[in-house]
Enzyme design. Structure first.
Site, PDB file in Angstrom:
ATOM      1  N   ARG A 146       2.482  -0.704  -4.889  1.00 57.43           N
ATOM      2  CA  ARG A 146       2.350  -2.156  -4.744  1.00 57.43           C
ATOM      3  C   ARG A 146       1.488  -2.529  -3.551  1.00 57.43           C
ATOM      4  O   ARG A 146       1.493  -1.873  -2.508  1.00 57.43           O
ATOM      5  CB  ARG A 146       3.707  -2.835  -4.642  1.00 57.43           C
ATOM      6  CG  ARG A 146       4.309  -3.076  -3.269  1.00 57.43           C
ATOM      7  CD  ARG A 146       4.934  -1.844  -2.661  1.00 57.43           C
ATOM      8  NE  ARG A 146       5.717  -1.083  -3.596  1.00 57.43           N
ATOM      9  CZ  ARG A 146       6.916  -1.470  -4.023  1.00 57.43           C
ATOM     10  NH1 ARG A 146       7.460  -2.572  -3.550  1.00 57.43           N
ATOM     11  NH2 ARG A 146       7.590  -0.718  -4.854  1.00 57.43           N
ATOM     12  N   GLY A 162       0.837  -1.189   0.000  1.00 54.22           N
ATOM     13  CA  GLY A 162       0.000   0.000   0.000  1.00 54.22           C
ATOM     14  C   GLY A 162       0.871   1.238   0.000  1.00 54.22           C
ATOM     15  O   GLY A 162       0.648   2.183   0.761  1.00 54.22           O
ATOM     16  N   HIS A 163       1.900   1.212  -0.844  1.00 60.21           N
ATOM     17  CA  HIS A 163       2.805   2.356  -0.962  1.00 60.21           C
ATOM     18  C   HIS A 163       3.681   2.205  -2.207  1.00 60.21           C
ATOM     19  O   HIS A 163       3.691   1.138  -2.835  1.00 60.21           O
ATOM     20  CB  HIS A 163       3.683   2.499   0.289  1.00 60.21           C
ATOM     21  CG  HIS A 163       4.450   1.263   0.635  1.00 60.21           C
ATOM     22  ND1 HIS A 163       5.555   0.848  -0.056  1.00 60.21           N
ATOM     23  CD2 HIS A 163       4.251   0.328   1.602  1.00 60.21           C
ATOM     24  CE1 HIS A 163       6.020  -0.267   0.471  1.00 60.21           C
ATOM     25  NE2 HIS A 163       5.232  -0.621   1.471  1.00 60.21           N
ATOM     26  N   ALA A 164       4.420   3.271  -2.512  1.00 61.34           N
ATOM     27  CA  ALA A 164       5.426   3.229  -3.580  1.00 61.34           C
ATOM     28  C   ALA A 164       6.720   3.787  -2.992  1.00 61.34           C
ATOM     29  O   ALA A 164       6.702   4.410  -1.931  1.00 61.34           O
ATOM     30  CB  ALA A 164       4.972   4.067  -4.768  1.00 61.34           C
TER      31      ALA A 164
END
Ligand code: TYD
Length: 135
Positions: free
Chosen positions: A98, A50-52
Site C-alpha cells: 500500500r 510503501g510496505h505490506a
C-alpha cells in the site's frame, strides 16, 4: 471475503446536532481490533506507506479531508481508492502493498489494525513482497 480489499460503508446516525458513525470489531469490520493509529499534519505532496504486512489486516478511514490509497496485490493487480468521507473506509487484507498519497490540507487518516505493532510483520522491499506474495 477476508482476502479482498473493499470499501465498507459504516453505520450513520444522522442528527441535527451532528452525525455519528460506529465501528464494532468483527461485525462492521472483519477482524478484532488490536491497535489504532492516525496520520495527520501531512505536508503537501508527501506520501506514506510503501510496505505490506505479512499478518496485519487494516481498516483505513478519512476522518477528515481526503487522500488516495494505492493497493497492489503483487500479481499485477493495482487499485486506487479515494477516501473522503468519515462514514466509510477501506478494508486492506494482509499481504497487500500500500501507498497513501494526495493528502488534502488537514487530512486525518485513522488506521485500525488487527495486530499490535510488530516491526517483523513489515515487508518494506517490493521485490521481497512480490516473492512472498507469489508463494
Ligand atoms: P509506518 O507504519 O512506516 O508509517 P506509514 O505506513 O504511515 O508510512 O510507521 C512510521 C513510524 O512509526 C515507524 O518508525 C514505526 C512507528 N510506528 C509505531 O511505533 N507504532 C505503530 O503502531 C505504527 C503504525 C508506526
Amino acid at each position: 471475503m477476508r482476502n479482498t480489499a473493499k470499501i465498507i460503508d459504516l453505520k450513520k446516525v444522522l442528527d441535527a446536532r451532528g452525525n455519528l458513525s460506529i465501528i464494532e470489531e468483527c461485525s462492521d469490520i472483519p477482524f478484532k481490533i488490536e491497535r489504532v493509529h492516525w496520520i495527520y499534519d501531512v505536508p503537501g505532496g508527501e506520501s506514506r506507506g510503501g510496505h505490506a504486512y505479512r499478518n496485519t489486516e487494516e481498516f483505513i478511514i478519512a476522518l477528515s479531508g481526503s487522500f488516495d490509497i494505492l493497493l497492489d496485490s503483487g500479481d499485477g493487480k493495482k487499485q486506487r481508492f479515494y477516501l473522503n468521507r468519515s462514514y466509510m473506509g477501506l478494508y486492506v487484507p494482509k499481504m497487500v502493498w500500500r501507498e497513501m498519497d494526495n493528502f488534502s490540507t488537514n487530512a486525518i487518516a485513522m488506521v485500525i489494525s488487527s495486530t499490535l505493532y510488530d516491526l517483523d510483520d513489515y515487508i518494506r522491499n517490493y521485490e521481497l513482497f512480490t516473492k512472498e506474495a507469489s508463494k
